[in-house]
Enzyme design. Sequence first.
Site, PDB file in Angstrom:
ATOM      1  N   ASP A 100      -2.957   8.542  19.888  1.00 42.78           N
ATOM      2  CA  ASP A 100      -2.707   9.747  19.080  1.00 42.78           C
ATOM      3  C   ASP A 100      -3.316   9.512  17.700  1.00 42.78           C
ATOM      4  O   ASP A 100      -2.653   9.629  16.670  1.00 42.78           O
ATOM      5  CB  ASP A 100      -1.192   9.983  18.977  1.00 42.78           C
ATOM      6  CG  ASP A 100      -0.852  11.376  18.458  1.00 42.78           C
ATOM      7  OD1 ASP A 100      -1.767  12.202  18.283  1.00 42.78           O
ATOM      8  OD2 ASP A 100       0.339  11.640  18.217  1.00 42.78           O
ATOM      9  N   GLU A 105      10.501  -1.114   9.356  1.00 36.18           N
ATOM     10  CA  GLU A 105      10.044  -1.606   8.058  1.00 36.18           C
ATOM     11  C   GLU A 105       9.422  -0.434   7.297  1.00 36.18           C
ATOM     12  O   GLU A 105       8.674   0.356   7.888  1.00 36.18           O
ATOM     13  CB  GLU A 105       8.973  -2.675   8.336  1.00 36.18           C
ATOM     14  CG  GLU A 105       8.202  -3.139   7.160  1.00 36.18           C
ATOM     15  CD  GLU A 105       7.073  -4.107   7.579  1.00 36.18           C
ATOM     16  OE1 GLU A 105       6.861  -4.313   8.801  1.00 36.18           O
ATOM     17  OE2 GLU A 105       6.418  -4.630   6.679  1.00 36.18           O
TER      18      GLU A 105
HETATM   19  P1  ADP Z   1       6.859  12.044  13.856  1.00 34.58           P
HETATM   20  O1  ADP Z   1       7.346  11.105  14.914  1.00 34.58           O
HETATM   21  O2  ADP Z   1       7.819  13.161  13.574  1.00 34.58           O
HETATM   22  O3  ADP Z   1       5.444  12.544  14.075  1.00 34.58           O
HETATM   23  P2  ADP Z   1       5.825  10.132  11.941  1.00 34.58           P
HETATM   24  O4  ADP Z   1       5.915   8.838  12.662  1.00 34.58           O
HETATM   25  O5  ADP Z   1       4.459  10.757  11.866  1.00 34.58           O
HETATM   26  O6  ADP Z   1       6.868  11.196  12.494  1.00 34.58           O
HETATM   27  O7  ADP Z   1       6.388   9.900  10.480  1.00 34.58           O
HETATM   28  C1  ADP Z   1       6.556  10.953   9.543  1.00 34.58           C
HETATM   29  C2  ADP Z   1       5.942  10.552   8.199  1.00 34.58           C
HETATM   30  O8  ADP Z   1       6.635   9.420   7.706  1.00 34.58           O
HETATM   31  C3  ADP Z   1       4.483  10.121   8.326  1.00 34.58           C
HETATM   32  O9  ADP Z   1       3.633  11.166   7.956  1.00 34.58           O
HETATM   33  C4  ADP Z   1       4.333   8.943   7.423  1.00 34.58           C
HETATM   34  O10 ADP Z   1       3.721   9.319   6.203  1.00 34.58           O
HETATM   35  C5  ADP Z   1       5.722   8.462   7.149  1.00 34.58           C
HETATM   36  N1  ADP Z   1       5.996   7.173   7.794  1.00 34.58           N
HETATM   37  C6  ADP Z   1       5.974   6.903   9.129  1.00 34.58           C
HETATM   38  N2  ADP Z   1       6.325   5.637   9.366  1.00 34.58           N
HETATM   39  C7  ADP Z   1       6.573   5.077   8.149  1.00 34.58           C
HETATM   40  C8  ADP Z   1       6.993   3.771   7.726  1.00 34.58           C
HETATM   41  N3  ADP Z   1       7.250   2.788   8.597  1.00 34.58           N
HETATM   42  N4  ADP Z   1       7.120   3.556   6.393  1.00 34.58           N
HETATM   43  C9  ADP Z   1       6.886   4.545   5.493  1.00 34.58           C
HETATM   44  N5  ADP Z   1       6.501   5.789   5.827  1.00 34.58           N
HETATM   45  C10 ADP Z   1       6.345   6.062   7.139  1.00 34.58           C
END
Ligand code: ADP
Length: 303
Positions: free
Chosen positions: A210, A102
């Site tokens: 984390d 989502e």
């Molecule tokens: P990684 O696994 O590479 O650390 P993240 O889960 O931190 O990646 O996601 C990268 C970026 O995407 C985050 O900094 C966040 O701002 C954005 N993000 C993560 N999940 C979502 C989501 N479900 N919807 C919108 N933006 C998201």
Amino acid sequence: MQTNTFFSTSLEKTLVSILGNSVKIIDINRITGGDINDAFELTLNDGSQLFMKCNKKDNISFFHTEAAGLKAIAQTNTIRTPHILSIGTEDSSVGCSFMLLEFIKEKRRISNYWETFAHQLAAMHQAPIENFVPAGSYGFMENNYIGASPQINSAHQSWTSFFRDCRLEPQLKAAEHYFHANDLKKFIRLLDQTDYFLKEPEHPSLLHGDLWSGNVITGNDGRAWLIDPAVYVGHAEADIAMTELFGRFPQTFYEAYQEVSPLQPEYERRRDLYNLYHLLNHLNLFGAAYLASVKRILGKYIP
Ligand code: ADP
């Protein structure tokens, strides 16, 4: 990553199976901010968005374990997490794995954002843990990852021995080549004395694992949502310690958390030892820039 080839195959099929035949991706935008995966915002022909992370095909277990973590947090009914739509692999020569979530659309924060988040986190830390580990133990039902590093979660009856065996020791082994013999001796003494420096909690808690500011994002309800967890059952103060590692959350967060769940005495003396785990992990993942911080903490506990 060759996104055009990638998006034409398995992902389209996945979207059709989730959303129906008429679905089309009309726009793709890369999202920055993550450390490990490629992240994208997909805009569909009905105007809605999806969030997608991609990695090498062999790394699909990153996404399965992340999904298990998001589900565990969701099961506590305390803090919102994005719904998991699909995990899959793409079978062309590009060979990627992906996870569709989502899309979290940021809205203006509610006025008591940090207090509300603190109360929700305290509630998550007080939620029953029997679905995740055998009663009274620490760990998680499966191993997972902290960033791209494996994180071992085998059940332990003692928190201090869990933290020694499953957190400090594996990271230290992976980082051994950074240290001279004298520092390695200090590390061995630190491991031997973990139960002197740490304390058993009053109760085990599900942790995000984390919890830095990049993994807390504002959702369409104006509240904090949690993303990208490395969950396990442990001592809640390990989560709080991590919120202080790369710049603290606002003071109102800590005050509100302690209204619901006071930290045990002398938490500050244990904080850096919890964060040594994350700094060792950063040393292993990102290199020598983290060596000085690791040595500073080591010297603080074992002068
Ligand atoms: P990684 O696994 O590479 O650390 P993240 O889960 O931190 O990646 O996601 C990268 C970026 O995407 C985050 O900094 C966040 O701002 C954005 N993000 C993560 N999940 C979502 C989501 N479900 N919807 C919108 N933006 C998201």
